[in-house]
Design a protein around this motif. Structure first.
Motif, mmCIF file in Angstrom:
data_model
loop_
_atom_site.group_PDB
_atom_site.id
_atom_site.type_symbol
_atom_site.label_atom_id
_atom_site.label_comp_id
_atom_site.label_asym_id
_atom_site.label_seq_id
_atom_site.Cartn_x
_atom_site.Cartn_y
_atom_site.Cartn_z
ATOM 1 N N LYS A 97 0.838 -1.124 -0.107
ATOM 2 C CA LYS A 97 0.136 0.117 0.166
ATOM 3 C C LYS A 97 0.851 1.329 0.045
ATOM 4 C CE LYS A 97 -3.590 2.020 2.948
ATOM 5 N NZ LYS A 97 -2.857 2.995 3.647
ATOM 6 N N ASP A 98 1.839 1.418 0.890
ATOM 7 C CA ASP A 98 2.638 2.562 0.978
ATOM 8 C C ASP A 98 4.055 2.475 0.259
ATOM 9 O OD1 ASP A 98 1.019 3.966 2.540
ATOM 10 O OD2 ASP A 98 1.243 2.532 4.174
ATOM 11 N N GLY A 99 3.988 1.331 -0.731
ATOM 12 C CA GLY A 99 5.173 1.000 -1.200
ATOM 13 C C GLY A 99 5.774 2.128 -2.291
ATOM 14 N N ALA A 100 4.953 2.861 -3.031
ATOM 15 C CA ALA A 100 5.381 3.990 -3.777
ATOM 16 C C ALA A 100 5.901 5.079 -2.689
ATOM 17 C CB ALA A 100 4.150 4.416 -4.458
ATOM 18 N N LEU A 101 5.266 5.152 -1.695
ATOM 19 C CA LEU A 101 5.781 6.320 -0.782
ATOM 20 C C LEU A 101 7.335 6.036 -0.268
ATOM 21 C CD1 LEU A 101 5.641 8.920 1.062
ATOM 22 C CD2 LEU A 101 4.096 7.725 2.567
ATOM 23 N N LEU A 102 7.069 4.679 0.215
ATOM 24 C CA LEU A 102 8.519 4.447 0.747
ATOM 25 C C LEU A 102 9.783 4.189 0.047
ATOM 26 C CD1 LEU A 102 7.632 1.116 3.162
ATOM 27 C CD2 LEU A 102 9.324 2.768 3.392
ATOM 28 N N TYR A 103 9.361 3.766 -1.146
ATOM 29 C CA TYR A 103 10.641 3.760 -2.265
ATOM 30 C C TYR A 103 10.984 5.021 -2.831
ATOM 31 C CZ TYR A 103 10.298 -1.416 -2.296
ATOM 32 O OH TYR A 103 10.630 -2.735 -2.190
ATOM 33 N N ALA A 104 9.964 5.984 -2.706
ATOM 34 C CA ALA A 104 10.397 7.309 -2.973
ATOM 35 C C ALA A 104 11.242 8.091 -1.839
ATOM 36 C CB ALA A 104 8.999 8.293 -3.559
ATOM 37 N N ALA A 105 10.711 7.707 -0.893
ATOM 38 C CA ALA A 105 11.348 8.401 0.426
ATOM 39 C C ALA A 105 12.891 8.165 0.709
ATOM 40 C CB ALA A 105 10.272 8.254 1.549
ATOM 41 N N ARG A 106 13.036 6.505 0.260
ATOM 42 C CA ARG A 106 14.164 6.167 0.888
ATOM 43 C C ARG A 106 15.309 6.707 0.753
ATOM 44 N NH1 ARG A 106 16.097 0.046 -1.296
ATOM 45 N NH2 ARG A 106 14.138 -0.732 -0.597
ATOM 46 N N PRO A 107 15.794 7.150 -0.585
ATOM 47 C CA PRO A 107 17.053 7.863 -0.829
ATOM 48 C C PRO A 107 16.997 9.248 0.151
ATOM 49 C CG PRO A 107 15.806 7.480 -2.804
ATOM 50 C CD PRO A 107 15.080 6.756 -1.809
ATOM 51 N N VAL A 108 15.754 9.950 -0.313
ATOM 52 C CA VAL A 108 15.646 11.274 0.348
ATOM 53 C C VAL A 108 15.842 11.116 1.800
ATOM 54 C CG1 VAL A 108 14.145 13.245 0.561
ATOM 55 C CG2 VAL A 108 14.282 11.824 -1.576
ATOM 56 N N MET A 109 15.308 10.055 2.675
ATOM 57 C CA MET A 109 15.644 10.129 3.959
ATOM 58 C C MET A 109 17.222 9.832 4.282
ATOM 59 S SD MET A 109 12.309 7.777 5.138
ATOM 60 C CE MET A 109 12.569 8.170 6.889
ATOM 61 N N ASP A 110 17.704 9.168 3.436
ATOM 62 C CA ASP A 110 19.293 8.882 3.670
ATOM 63 C C ASP A 110 19.905 10.302 3.701
ATOM 64 O OD1 ASP A 110 18.954 6.153 4.074
ATOM 65 O OD2 ASP A 110 19.227 5.769 1.893
ATOM 66 N N ALA A 111 19.484 10.861 2.574
ATOM 67 C CA ALA A 111 20.049 12.173 2.308
ATOM 68 C C ALA A 111 20.047 13.280 3.373
ATOM 69 C CB ALA A 111 20.038 13.024 1.000
ATOM 70 N N LEU A 112 18.646 13.381 3.998
ATOM 71 C CA LEU A 112 18.473 14.192 5.029
ATOM 72 C C LEU A 112 19.183 13.707 6.248
ATOM 73 C CD1 LEU A 112 16.621 16.406 5.901
ATOM 74 C CD2 LEU A 112 14.529 14.752 5.994
ATOM 75 N N ARG A 113 19.309 12.311 6.504
ATOM 76 C CA ARG A 113 20.046 12.041 7.615
ATOM 77 C C ARG A 113 21.258 12.410 7.796
ATOM 78 N NH1 ARG A 113 21.152 6.797 8.753
ATOM 79 N NH2 ARG A 113 21.731 6.489 6.522
ATOM 80 N N ASP A 114 22.032 12.424 6.393
ATOM 81 C CA ASP A 114 23.507 12.757 6.221
ATOM 82 C C ASP A 114 23.556 14.041 6.442
ATOM 83 O OD1 ASP A 114 23.797 10.095 5.892
ATOM 84 O OD2 ASP A 114 24.179 10.282 3.783
ATOM 85 N N GLN A 115 22.484 14.947 6.104
ATOM 86 C CA GLN A 115 22.614 16.330 5.982
ATOM 87 C C GLN A 115 22.711 16.992 7.496
ATOM 88 O OE1 GLN A 115 20.042 19.020 3.677
ATOM 89 N NE2 GLN A 115 19.937 17.421 2.289
ATOM 90 N N THR A 116 21.548 16.388 8.163
ATOM 91 C CA THR A 116 21.464 16.710 9.566
ATOM 92 C C THR A 116 21.942 16.155 10.709
ATOM 93 O OG1 THR A 116 19.348 15.313 9.763
ATOM 94 C CG2 THR A 116 18.883 17.419 8.770
ATOM 95 N N SER A 117 22.454 14.921 10.301
ATOM 96 C CA SER A 117 22.838 13.685 11.446
ATOM 97 C C SER A 117 22.000 13.655 12.439
ATOM 98 C CB SER A 117 24.239 14.569 12.385
ATOM 99 O OG SER A 117 25.309 14.927 11.107
ATOM 100 N N GLU A 118 20.685 14.088 12.346
ATOM 101 C CA GLU A 118 19.614 13.651 13.122
ATOM 102 C C GLU A 118 18.961 12.533 12.835
ATOM 103 O OE1 GLU A 118 19.950 15.007 16.212
ATOM 104 O OE2 GLU A 118 20.706 16.979 16.173
ATOM 105 N N ASN A 119 17.881 12.231 13.644
ATOM 106 C CA ASN A 119 17.012 11.095 13.269
ATOM 107 C C ASN A 119 15.935 11.705 12.360
ATOM 108 O OD1 ASN A 119 18.110 9.408 15.117
ATOM 109 N ND2 ASN A 119 16.503 9.344 16.599
ATOM 110 N N VAL A 120 15.359 10.854 11.377
ATOM 111 C CA VAL A 120 14.590 11.395 10.464
ATOM 112 C C VAL A 120 13.481 10.145 10.351
ATOM 113 C CG1 VAL A 120 14.217 11.334 7.793
ATOM 114 C CG2 VAL A 120 16.102 12.147 8.944
ATOM 115 N N ASN A 121 12.283 10.777 10.385
ATOM 116 C CA ASN A 121 11.055 9.784 10.456
ATOM 117 C C ASN A 121 10.124 10.190 9.266
ATOM 118 O OD1 ASN A 121 11.813 8.681 13.115
ATOM 119 N ND2 ASN A 121 11.018 10.934 13.888
ATOM 120 N N LEU A 122 9.456 9.042 8.813
ATOM 121 C CA LEU A 122 8.463 9.340 7.794
ATOM 122 C C LEU A 122 7.167 8.585 8.488
ATOM 123 C CD1 LEU A 122 8.104 9.855 4.756
ATOM 124 C CD2 LEU A 122 8.074 7.420 4.246
ATOM 125 N N VAL A 123 6.124 9.468 8.559
ATOM 126 C CA VAL A 123 4.943 8.970 9.364
ATOM 127 C C VAL A 123 3.793 9.316 8.214
ATOM 128 C CG1 VAL A 123 3.645 9.669 11.260
ATOM 129 C CG2 VAL A 123 6.049 9.736 11.406
#
Lengths: 266, 266
Positions: free
Chosen positions: B81-107
DNA sequence: AAACGATGTTTCACAGAATAAAACATTGAG
DNA sequence: CTCAATGTTTTATTCTGTGAAACATCGTTT
């Protein structure tokens, strides 16, 4: 047998095969994919690269493993909830209509109602209940009864606890008899009814199985009882069962036509 | 500019472009597709032929028009169900984590609960509420509150008619104040909270828009308030908003970077 | 009805693109 | 530290994808 002309573009076909392989088993690496598909590593690598740039596959950056990408999901949602079923069924329904010359209906269950997803009109125009987009009862009609038979027991109980409208004198409204009918449907693996929803109409219905193995829809041949003899009963039944099997196969994760798969490259 | 190697296979890329074009506008013919994509008719014809054999496009046999095929739907459902969202978000979340060094959450929201689809752990390990697969409240937490703010009014009413648990002394449990907070979120287009769900934690959340234009998820940067100063407030906010925009873009039917392929190099 | 135009289908020759093989780089295990 | 396994890059050759143009089919116009 005239050769069916091969317009296939090999590179594209390989890319699609790759997608299927990833759908079948996600999180594979280049080598694993290459081996299972009989391709070279460099080819798989470049195919994946191309697919990745468009988001059709995604790569786990750390582990260098690939999976289906988000774009598949985005496009898939374009088809809508019943999209896959509808698109899979479309050509099969056409063929079934041509084979039988009768009406063809594709029906799913929505809660305690049936829902006609699509229809094909047979040669003989006859006015039947079925009409695309229309909600109907679950306890009458070839496809509807079949869906009820294969529904969760709790759904059956809920459906039977409602008032059972008699659409014709032949509609089964007796709950015990209805349960018997459902049991026979499950035993047979198909359903044939006469006059129970539309007076003067027959319906021969077969179950369609989704990718997860559950029964998600029914396909049925329907027409006037006047044209329904023993011979047609047999041929329609076989045609409906074949059509249902064909659609089910298309919906399975492995897809159609395993037979012609390129495996001879050893 | 030194082109970073082009491993793209042109034929495959064209096929994918064709799929995108069909998703964008279905029921097109060969000529129309050829024109809009700048390809020749024969090429489009053969691409379609290849795609059709694998069920990725389907042809209306009468009108000779093409649309996405059922196989897209079958593969798409593989993503869940949320596959498209998850797959779209995956690399972006990685990048955001690297940028901020903080936890990143997709809700996302599930009824009157929030649901954590995915997380990325920041450099500083800190124990926070968010944990992938976990249900949480809607009235506390950066991402949750934001989702509530953009939910249907009936959902807001329903959520506010429930008891509002106080997770910390800072959790807003006053219904009037909560409505004010929601209004401010909508006005700002983002949400920043401190200590309201986890004591000692901040959360900076931005809204993700689905293909249909509605807000379907939130992405947030979360960490210890000790590391949260004015400067980081600004940078985290910008990073979160950018990430949300990036994911939203990927989920849009037109896909990412139509005009210029902005490849973020690492 | 005949001629036209638009569209889908098929053929074909050639450029250049896809491919396989093999070298290279990187990673992890023992 | 060495070895094995995997991902990445290069290169030469061939074969495939490609565009142009002919052909077929259908619906519309004159």
């Amino acid at each position: 047998m005239t050769e069916p002309k091969d317009y296939k573009i090999a590179a594209v076909d390989r890319a699609l095969a790759l997608l299927e392989a990833l759908a079948d088993r996600p999180d594979q690496g280049v080598t694993s994919l290459a081996k299972s598909l009989g391709m070279t590593k460099s080819l798989v690598f470049r195919l994946l690269h191309t697919l990745e740039e468009r988001g059709f596959v995604s790569r786990d950056p750390e582990r260098a493993e690939y999976a289906l990408g988000y774009r598949i999901g985005v496009l898939g949602e374009r088809l809508g909830k019943d999209g896959a079923l509808l698109y899979a069924a479309r050509p099969v329904m056409d063929a079934l209509r041509d084979q039988t010359s009768e009406n063809v209906n594709l029906v799913v269950r929505e809660g305690l109602k049936s829902y006609v997803l699509a229809t094909r009109a047979g040669r003989h125009s006859i006015r039947l209940f079925a009409q695309a987009g229309r909600n109907g009862p679950l306890h009458a009609g070839g496809g509807s009864l079949l869906l009820l038979a294969y529904a969760d027991p709790s759904v059956i109980d809920a459906a039977l606890s409602q008032p059972l409208e008699a659409f014709t004198p032949y509609t089964i409204t007796d709950r015990a008899k209805l349960r018997q009918a459902l049991e026979r449907i499950r035993a047979n693996g198909y359903n044939i009814v006469l006059n129970d929803l539309d007076e003067g109409a027959f319906s021969v219905a077969a179950p369609i199985t989704g990718a997860d193995g559950t029964i998600i829809a029914s396909i049925s041949v329907a027409g006037a009882v006047a044209r329904f003899d023993e011979e047609r009963r047999e041929s329609h039944l076989k045609a409906a069962l074949d059509a249902a099997a064909e659609i089910s196969e298309r919906l399975s994760i492995h897809g159609p036509g395993e037979s012609g798969l390129v495996k001879s490259r050893a």
